[in-house]
Design an enzyme around this catalytic site. Structure first.
Site, PDB file in Angstrom:
ATOM      1  N   GLU A 171       0.803  -1.232   0.000  1.00 50.77           N
ATOM      2  CA  GLU A 171       0.000   0.000   0.000  1.00 50.77           C
ATOM      3  C   GLU A 171       0.834   1.280   0.000  1.00 50.77           C
ATOM      4  O   GLU A 171       0.618   2.165   0.820  1.00 50.77           O
ATOM      5  CB  GLU A 171      -0.969  -0.018   1.195  1.00 50.77           C
ATOM      6  CG  GLU A 171      -1.883  -1.225   1.180  1.00 50.77           C
ATOM      7  CD  GLU A 171      -2.778  -1.344   2.411  1.00 50.77           C
ATOM      8  OE1 GLU A 171      -2.755  -0.436   3.262  1.00 50.77           O
ATOM      9  OE2 GLU A 171      -3.496  -2.353   2.510  1.00 50.77           O
ATOM     10  N   ASN A 214       1.960  -5.332  -3.040  1.00 48.53           N
ATOM     11  CA  ASN A 214       0.552  -5.616  -2.736  1.00 48.53           C
ATOM     12  C   ASN A 214      -0.201  -4.309  -2.478  1.00 48.53           C
ATOM     13  O   ASN A 214       0.311  -3.429  -1.776  1.00 48.53           O
ATOM     14  CB  ASN A 214       0.511  -6.498  -1.474  1.00 48.53           C
ATOM     15  CG  ASN A 214      -0.854  -7.071  -1.169  1.00 48.53           C
ATOM     16  OD1 ASN A 214      -1.494  -7.666  -2.028  1.00 48.53           O
ATOM     17  ND2 ASN A 214      -1.312  -6.906   0.073  1.00 48.53           N
ATOM     18  N   HIS A 250     -10.680  -6.093  -2.123  1.00 48.86           N
ATOM     19  CA  HIS A 250     -11.733  -5.856  -1.123  1.00 48.86           C
ATOM     20  C   HIS A 250     -12.863  -5.122  -1.852  1.00 48.86           C
ATOM     21  O   HIS A 250     -12.714  -3.955  -2.216  1.00 48.86           O
ATOM     22  CB  HIS A 250     -11.212  -4.983   0.021  1.00 48.86           C
ATOM     23  CG  HIS A 250     -10.164  -5.646   0.851  1.00 48.86           C
ATOM     24  ND1 HIS A 250     -10.451  -6.696   1.688  1.00 48.86           N
ATOM     25  CD2 HIS A 250      -8.836  -5.419   0.983  1.00 48.86           C
ATOM     26  CE1 HIS A 250      -9.346  -7.079   2.310  1.00 48.86           C
ATOM     27  NE2 HIS A 250      -8.345  -6.324   1.894  1.00 48.86           N
ATOM     28  N   GLU A 279      -6.405 -10.671  -0.885  1.00 50.23           N
ATOM     29  CA  GLU A 279      -7.209 -10.399   0.321  1.00 50.23           C
ATOM     30  C   GLU A 279      -8.684 -10.343  -0.042  1.00 50.23           C
ATOM     31  O   GLU A 279      -9.437  -9.516   0.478  1.00 50.23           O
ATOM     32  CB  GLU A 279      -6.778  -9.072   0.966  1.00 50.23           C
ATOM     33  CG  GLU A 279      -5.302  -9.018   1.312  1.00 50.23           C
ATOM     34  CD  GLU A 279      -4.877  -7.724   2.001  1.00 50.23           C
ATOM     35  OE1 GLU A 279      -5.747  -6.950   2.468  1.00 50.23           O
ATOM     36  OE2 GLU A 279      -3.665  -7.485   2.073  1.00 50.23           O
ATOM     37  N   ASP A 281     -12.418 -10.240  -0.394  1.00 46.99           N
ATOM     38  CA  ASP A 281     -13.714 -10.341   0.281  1.00 46.99           C
ATOM     39  C   ASP A 281     -14.684  -9.414  -0.437  1.00 46.99           C
ATOM     40  O   ASP A 281     -14.284  -8.428  -1.052  1.00 46.99           O
ATOM     41  CB  ASP A 281     -13.656 -10.108   1.804  1.00 46.99           C
ATOM     42  CG  ASP A 281     -13.053  -8.788   2.219  1.00 46.99           C
ATOM     43  OD1 ASP A 281     -12.874  -7.895   1.376  1.00 46.99           O
ATOM     44  OD2 ASP A 281     -12.761  -8.641   3.422  1.00 46.99           O
TER      45      ASP A 281
HETATM   46  O1  9MR Z   1      -7.718  -7.805   8.693  1.00 47.98           O
HETATM   47  C1  9MR Z   1      -6.787  -6.969   9.333  1.00 47.98           C
HETATM   48  C2  9MR Z   1      -7.386  -6.436  10.622  1.00 47.98           C
HETATM   49  O2  9MR Z   1      -7.562  -7.477  11.554  1.00 47.98           O
HETATM   50  C3  9MR Z   1      -6.487  -5.362  11.197  1.00 47.98           C
HETATM   51  O3  9MR Z   1      -7.132  -4.767  12.310  1.00 47.98           O
HETATM   52  C4  9MR Z   1      -6.187  -4.327  10.148  1.00 47.98           C
HETATM   53  C5  9MR Z   1      -5.263  -3.281  10.710  1.00 47.98           C
HETATM   54  O4  9MR Z   1      -4.758  -2.420   9.755  1.00 47.98           O
HETATM   55  O5  9MR Z   1      -5.588  -4.942   9.015  1.00 47.98           O
HETATM   56  C6  9MR Z   1      -6.447  -5.831   8.399  1.00 47.98           C
HETATM   57  O6  9MR Z   1      -5.845  -6.377   7.243  1.00 47.98           O
HETATM   58  C7  9MR Z   1      -5.519  -5.443   6.217  1.00 47.98           C
HETATM   59  C8  9MR Z   1      -4.299  -5.946   5.498  1.00 47.98           C
HETATM   60  O7  9MR Z   1      -3.270  -6.201   6.417  1.00 47.98           O
HETATM   61  C9  9MR Z   1      -3.844  -4.991   4.424  1.00 47.98           C
HETATM   62  N1  9MR Z   1      -4.909  -4.672   3.513  1.00 47.98           N
HETATM   63  C10 9MR Z   1      -6.167  -4.268   4.119  1.00 47.98           C
HETATM   64  C11 9MR Z   1      -6.615  -5.304   5.142  1.00 47.98           C
HETATM   65  C12 9MR Z   1      -7.990  -4.967   5.684  1.00 47.98           C
HETATM   66  O8  9MR Z   1      -7.978  -3.766   6.369  1.00 47.98           O
END
Ligand code: 9MR
Length: 462
Positions: A171, A214, A250, A279, A281
């Protein structure tokens, strides 16, 4: 008896031969003539991982260590998936909460579990602006560079040879139309070159891991994905080590699966990198959600270098979208329509949930029953749920330039593209509770051997 019907302008001369084969069981004769006979229903892959493996892909999920003691979670994980991504346990704040003091315990639990099950592991993530402990932001440029390289070396070294792909940088671009880099300690102190530096350090730390960039909102062709594309093209041109690009995927109603999703994956693949859906969903429920999932899977299958799909969690109840239902299993680990859509798109065939679907519903499963040099036969089994139904409707979508050239045991209608066939019973569509019926069709492959995609079964009740 098979009721043949075919599309008027394409009535094939060999259709009667197919019918003969099917009615007299001459499969052995065809096999002797060098014709491939495909697996029947008993052999169709019945889990996401197995079905994906048959397509040369992996099917993974994000895993959180704290749920590894819950039996429904672990049973579903072990049965369905062959790749895992630690959801939070490999992030910087979890692994190196204070400088050069590493805590691998929670991530180790996930890696051990995965390896014991023969699953692959995706590493997520080495350099990211978020979930970054405060001490990193307080460093000056030289210290930060040393800390970043040390973090990459220590973390990748700990699992060297055990991680199939690493999200090296996550990101790093802003949303919107600028294509600019996102502000972060790394960007602000080290400049644009931090990404390249991280990839070079990563290659040295674990030469066998695939190194991925990513990001999210890069799933379609837009200013952000253009910026990532230009970076990857530049890396490839200059020999900066990069092997893969992760598309988080997402999706929700405000950000649906883009119409150019597959085209976007393909243009990255054409740069010579793997593409992975990392990722996935999709907010929603029922048929609409299932259809979106199906499109994502089909897009990946249509891109040769799309090597795998990871959904961002096993069950809706532990999704990061706290009140959402974006995943393939509900809170009780029941398979959702989206699950069936994914499995079917992968060419698998589900036994369904015992006791599910409920009143008035039906399920469909697909099997390729035979294959020749130019075509294959598909069979769809329609099964009533816990209650009798008086009729059913199923769509079967093939990928152009495939064409359905014959059908039997059903009444088809077609959309204007000719790719979507809607099938209804040819006579009385009544099915008792739990009873099933089948229809069949022949697909002219025209070079594309992808399985057709089934829509959700729609039942009518008397
Ligand atoms: O699913 C993850 C969640 O449990 C955490 O609180 C969050 C914190 O930033 O990160 C989420 O996972 C993220 C991933 O690491 C990077 N892309 C976005 C995902 C969803 O927010």
């Amino acid at each position: 008896m098979i009721n043949g019907s075919s599309r008027g302008h394409e009535r094939p001369r060999w259709r009667s031969r197919v019918r003969q084969v099917l009615t007299t069981g001459m499969v052995g004769v065809l096999a002797a003539a060098g014709v491939v006979t495909m697996a029947g229903p008993a052999n169709a892959a019945s889990t996401l991982g197995a079905a994906a493996a048959e397509q040369g892909r992996y099917f993974g999920t994000a895993v959180a260590a704290q749920y590894l003691g819950e039996s429904g979670y672990v049973t579903t994980l072990n049965r369905e998936f062959n790749s895992v991504t630690p959801e939070n346990e490999m992030k910087w704040d979890a692994l190196e909460p204070s400088r050069n003091s590493f805590n691998f315990a929670a991530a180790d639990r996930i890696v051990s579990h995965a390896r014991a099950q023969g699953m692959r592991v995706r590493g997520h993530t080495l350099v990211w602006h978020s979930q970054l402990p405060g001490w990193v932001g307080g460093l000056g440029a030289n210290d930060l560079r040393a800390a970043m390289n040390n973090h990459i070396n220590q973390v990748m070294g700990h699992w060297r040879g055990q991680i199939h792909s690493w999200d090296v940088v996550n990101e790093a671009f802003v949303d919107g139309n600028s294509g600019a880099r996102r502000s972060s300690p790394f960007q602000d102190r080290l400049g644009d070159g931090f990404i390249e530096e991280a990839f070079r350090a990563a290659r040295a730390a674990d030469p066998n891991a695939k190194l991925c960039y990513n990001d999210y909102n890069t799933d379609g062709i837009n200013a952000k994905s253009n910026a990532v594309y230009n970076m990857v093209r530049d890396f490839k041109a200059r020999g900066v080590p990069i092997d893969c690009v992760g598309f988080q995927s997402h999706f929700n109603s405000a950000s649906p699966v883009p119409s150019d999703f597959q085209a976007n994956l393909q243009r990255f693949a054409d740069l010579g990198v793997e593409v992975q859906i990392t990722e996935l969903d999709i907010e929603g429920s029922g048929t609409a959600q299932a259809d979106s999932y199906r499109r994502v899977v089909q897009a990946c299958l249509n891109v040769t270098r799309c090597t795998g799909i990871t959904v961002w969690g096993v069950t809706d109840k532990y999704s990061w979208r706290a009140s959402g239902t974006p995943l393939l299993f509900d809170g009780n680990y029941n398979k959702k329509p989206a699950y069936d859509a994914v499995l079917t798109a992968l060419g698998g065939s589900s036994g369904g949930n015992p006791g599910n679907p409920g009143t008035g519903a039906c399920t469909v499963t697909y099997t390729e029953t035979q294959r020749w040099g130019d075509r294959f036969n598909g069979q769809v089994t329609v099964r009533a749920g816990n209650a009798p139904i008086s009729g059913w409707t199923v769509t079967v979508t093939v990928q152009s330039p495939q064409r359905i050239s014959a059908t039997w045991n059903g009444t088809p209608t077609w959309d204007s593209s000719g790719n979507v066939m809607t099938m209804r019973p040819s006579g009385n569509g009544t099915l008792a509770a739990g009873a099933s019926t089948s229809f069949g069709f022949t697909v002219m492959a025209n070079g594309n051997w992808s399985a057709p995609v089934l829509g959700t079964c729609t039942a009518t009740t008397a």
